[in-house]
Design a protein around this motif. Structure first.
Motif, PDB file in Angstrom:
ATOM      1  N   LYS A  94      13.126  18.997 -17.902  1.00 21.85           N
ATOM      2  CA  LYS A  94      11.822  18.484 -18.349  1.00 21.85           C
ATOM      3  C   LYS A  94      11.847  18.209 -19.847  1.00 21.85           C
ATOM      4  O   LYS A  94      12.542  18.899 -20.596  1.00 21.85           O
ATOM      5  N   CYS A  95      11.053  17.220 -20.268  1.00 24.84           N
ATOM      6  CA  CYS A  95      10.948  16.925 -21.694  1.00 24.84           C
ATOM      7  C   CYS A  95      10.417  18.164 -22.405  1.00 24.84           C
ATOM      8  O   CYS A  95       9.398  18.725 -22.023  1.00 24.84           O
ATOM      9  N   LYS A  96      11.124  18.591 -23.472  1.00 21.57           N
ATOM     10  CA  LYS A  96      10.730  19.860 -24.099  1.00 21.57           C
ATOM     11  C   LYS A  96       9.401  19.736 -24.867  1.00 21.57           C
ATOM     12  O   LYS A  96       8.732  20.737 -25.085  1.00 21.57           O
ATOM     13  N   ASP A  97       9.043  18.525 -25.247  1.00 16.20           N
ATOM     14  CA  ASP A  97       7.756  18.355 -25.942  1.00 16.20           C
ATOM     15  C   ASP A  97       6.583  18.236 -24.979  1.00 16.20           C
ATOM     16  O   ASP A  97       5.469  18.634 -25.299  1.00 16.20           O
ATOM     17  N   HIS A  98       6.853  17.651 -23.819  1.00 16.53           N
ATOM     18  CA  HIS A  98       5.729  17.346 -22.917  1.00 16.53           C
ATOM     19  C   HIS A  98       5.762  18.114 -21.603  1.00 16.53           C
ATOM     20  O   HIS A  98       4.858  17.977 -20.787  1.00 16.53           O
ATOM     21  N   GLN A  99       6.816  18.923 -21.396  1.00 17.12           N
ATOM     22  CA  GLN A  99       6.946  19.701 -20.168  1.00 17.12           C
ATOM     23  C   GLN A  99       6.775  18.832 -18.915  1.00 17.12           C
ATOM     24  O   GLN A  99       6.182  19.251 -17.924  1.00 17.12           O
ATOM     25  N   TYR A 127      12.990   8.094 -19.091  1.00 15.47           N
ATOM     26  CA  TYR A 127      11.791   7.685 -19.811  1.00 15.47           C
ATOM     27  C   TYR A 127      10.721   8.765 -19.686  1.00 15.47           C
ATOM     28  O   TYR A 127      10.378   9.194 -18.587  1.00 15.47           O
ATOM     29  N   CYS A 128      10.216   9.222 -20.815  1.00  9.42           N
ATOM     30  CA  CYS A 128       9.147  10.234 -20.786  1.00  9.42           C
ATOM     31  C   CYS A 128       7.814   9.548 -21.073  1.00  9.42           C
ATOM     32  O   CYS A 128       7.652   8.880 -22.097  1.00  9.42           O
ATOM     33  N   ILE A 129       6.879   9.727 -20.154  1.00 11.23           N
ATOM     34  CA  ILE A 129       5.566   9.094 -20.338  1.00 11.23           C
ATOM     35  C   ILE A 129       4.839   9.707 -21.532  1.00 11.23           C
ATOM     36  O   ILE A 129       4.149   9.025 -22.280  1.00 11.23           O
ATOM     37  N   GLY A 130       5.023  11.006 -21.716  1.00 10.76           N
ATOM     38  CA  GLY A 130       4.394  11.681 -22.856  1.00 10.76           C
ATOM     39  C   GLY A 130       4.860  11.069 -24.169  1.00 10.76           C
ATOM     40  O   GLY A 130       4.073  10.806 -25.073  1.00 10.76           O
ATOM     41  N   HIS A 131       6.154  10.849 -24.287  1.00 10.65           N
ATOM     42  CA  HIS A 131       6.719  10.226 -25.486  1.00 10.65           C
ATOM     43  C   HIS A 131       6.386   8.743 -25.538  1.00 10.65           C
ATOM     44  O   HIS A 131       6.388   8.144 -26.597  1.00 10.65           O
ATOM     45  N   GLU A 132       6.180   8.190 -24.375  1.00 10.40           N
ATOM     46  CA  GLU A 132       6.115   6.761 -24.185  1.00 10.40           C
ATOM     47  C   GLU A 132       7.369   6.115 -24.756  1.00 10.40           C
ATOM     48  O   GLU A 132       7.324   5.136 -25.501  1.00 10.40           O
TER      49      GLU A 132
HETATM   50 ZN   LIG Z   1       8.146  13.725 -23.862  1.00  9.65          ZN
END
Ligand SMILES: [Zn+2]
Length: 482
Positions: A143-148, A126-131
């Motif tokens: 790491k999430c490539k959009d939110h690092q 689960y990525c918090i940035g993506h929610e």
């Molecule tokens: Zn993300």
């Protein structure tokens, strides 16, 4: 006369408005104003998406309660109305328990009643940035490539929506344009995605992991995940889910009258939500689908993605303070190709402003009014054919959502007027001659029509032109920038 229902997406209020959203809401405003002008019964909706984990964290960082925090950011979005001269009819907030929650919950119960919601244990990253739950494919070096950010491993029970049941039906409706996706490139993009097959999606989270949201009506230990919470705004705002007044059914009148939406304006990043998940939900609830989804692109700044870290985020409030609402409306509508990405720089902004607004339009209006001071005009419709032709073209271009081309065509009339003055040189004629009066008469007719054609795009300028014509008073519309 017909009705016209237009919506924008509801921005997530964890950050303040930037010009990307300004573009979207101005595009929707043009449509609303244009259709109102045609005499249609228009309803224009916008709002705010206020729930979710990201808001909870942002409120914690700000040291505010959740309601205080969302009230504060949402207010900034509401302020856009005055600043950008927008004509929305309603602003829906997903934290509004009275206005929004009954609709979201009714829609949920419809899906549940249709047997399209089921509970399943789910373990994922689960990525918090993506929610959102993401997949291994979204990771670079863990790491999430959009939110690092490193994702969290979450295992929990979720309600799921059987979106997979609707793959074929959604595909058929998009292919046949019964659900029209504009531009074509976005239609192809979503069809390619649907062809891979639509998967069932997580529709709720346990209360302990998501507390700030709409409770699931048949399972109060669960909170709705964003889909049913946010997408339902388009119907809750029309009174869907409100108890009917037994005598007059007043609250449901709007829903009956305006749904389905004629146009839903969204950004390209949320195409899948609006062209797959949302139609799936509506089909499950046996509700009609929107007629058209218009998808705009993103704005870069100096060809770079807008980001807080780079520090190149453009604040619409700042731009308007310095140049005025219509200058920003003009730039976004004229310079950004409406269905694609476009670029913003202050340099380009000032160039457009000086050339098209100050020199082009402003100059034409001032010149004509200066001539009109000298003597009375004789009604003359030299430009009638040109105006009629361009009016038709604009109508067609607005239907195709090509706002930039519509303005480009409209500016042909501005150029025509300025060229006509240069060629006729009316200042060399006697002000009481018939020829002079006819030239001035035709020019007055021209700028009056330009003013009318401008009204959906630059409403304030349009009003100023008609005011100046009425009083024969010259005041500078757009002062030249140095
Ligand atoms: Zn993300």
């Amino acid at each position: 006369m017909g009705k016209f229902y237009v919506t924008t997406s509801i921005p997530y209020v964890n950050a303040e408005p930037h010009i990307g959203f300004a573009l979207e809401i101005i595009q929707a405003d043009v449509l609303a104003r244009y259709h109102r002008h045609k005499g249609e019964d228009v309803f224009f909706l916008t709002g705010a998406d206020e729930h979710g984990v990201k808001i909870v964290r942002a409120a914690e960082v700000a040291g505010k309660t959740l309601q205080d925090f969302t009230d504060g950011v949402t207010k900034k979005f509401e302020d856009l109305k005055k600043v950008l001269n927008l004509s929305w009819d309603d602003f829906i907030r997903t934290s509004d328990k009275k206005k929004h929650w009954p609709g979201a919950q009714k829609l949920w119960l419809k899906l549940y009643g249709a047997g399209k919601l089921y509970k399943k244990s789910y373990k994922g990253i689960y990525c918090i940035g993506h929610e959102a739950f993401i997949t291994e494919k979204d990771l670079v070096n863990g790491k999430c490539k959009d939110h690092q950010k490193e994702p969290e491993i979450v295992e929990e029970e979720n309600w799921f929506f059987k979106l997979s049941d609707y793959t074929k039906e959604i595909k058929a409706k998009i292919e046949s344009d019964e659900l029209q996706i504009v531009p074509k490139s976005r239609k192809n993009e979503i069809l390619a995605l649907i062809n891979e097959g639509l998967e069932d999606i997580s529709f709720s989270r346990p209360h302990e992991n998501l507390s700030w949201g709409v409770p699931v009506p048949n399972d109060p230990k669960h909170i709705m995940y964003v889909w049913c919470d946010a997408l339902s705004n388009y119907i809750s705002a029309l009174g869907y889910g409100q108890k009917e007044n037994s005598k007059f059914k007043i609250k449901n009148l709007k829903f009956a009258k305006y749904w389905p939406a004629d146009v839903q304006v969204i950004g390209k990043d949320i195409l899948r939500f609006h062209a797959a998940i949302w139609p799936g939900m509506l089909l499950a609830a046996k509700l009609p689908l929107p007629k058209t989804i218009f998808v705009h692109g993103f704005i870069t700044v100096g060809d770079k993605k807008m980001s807080k870290t780079i520090g190149n985020v453009i604040d619409p409030f700042e731009v308007v303070k310095k140049y005025g609402a219509d200058a920003l409306r003009y730039y976004l509508l004229r310079e950004i190709p409406s269905g694609e990405d476009g670029d913003f720089t202050y340099e380009k902004f000032e160039e457009r402003y000086n050339a098209d607004l100050a020199k082009g339009l402003g100059n034409l209006v001032a010149r004509v009014l200066a001539l009109a001071q000298k003597n009375s005009a004789i009604k003359n419709k030299v430009f009638n054919t040109n105006i009629k032709k361009i009016e038709k073209q604009i109508e067609k271009l607005i239907k195709e959502f090509k706002f930039n081309d519509a303005l480009s065509v409209l500016w042909q009339l501005v150029a025509l007027g300025n060229k006509y003055i240069d060629e006729k040189k009316p200042w060399t004629l006697k002000p009481d001659s018939k020829e002079f009066k006819e030239i001035v008469g035709s020019l007055l007719f021209l700028i009056s029509d330009i003013g009318v054609l401008l009204s959906p795009f630059l409403p304030e300028t349009s009003e100023k032109i008609s005011g100046q014509l009425k009083n024969r008073k010259i005041s500078i519309l757009f002062p030249q920038l140095k």
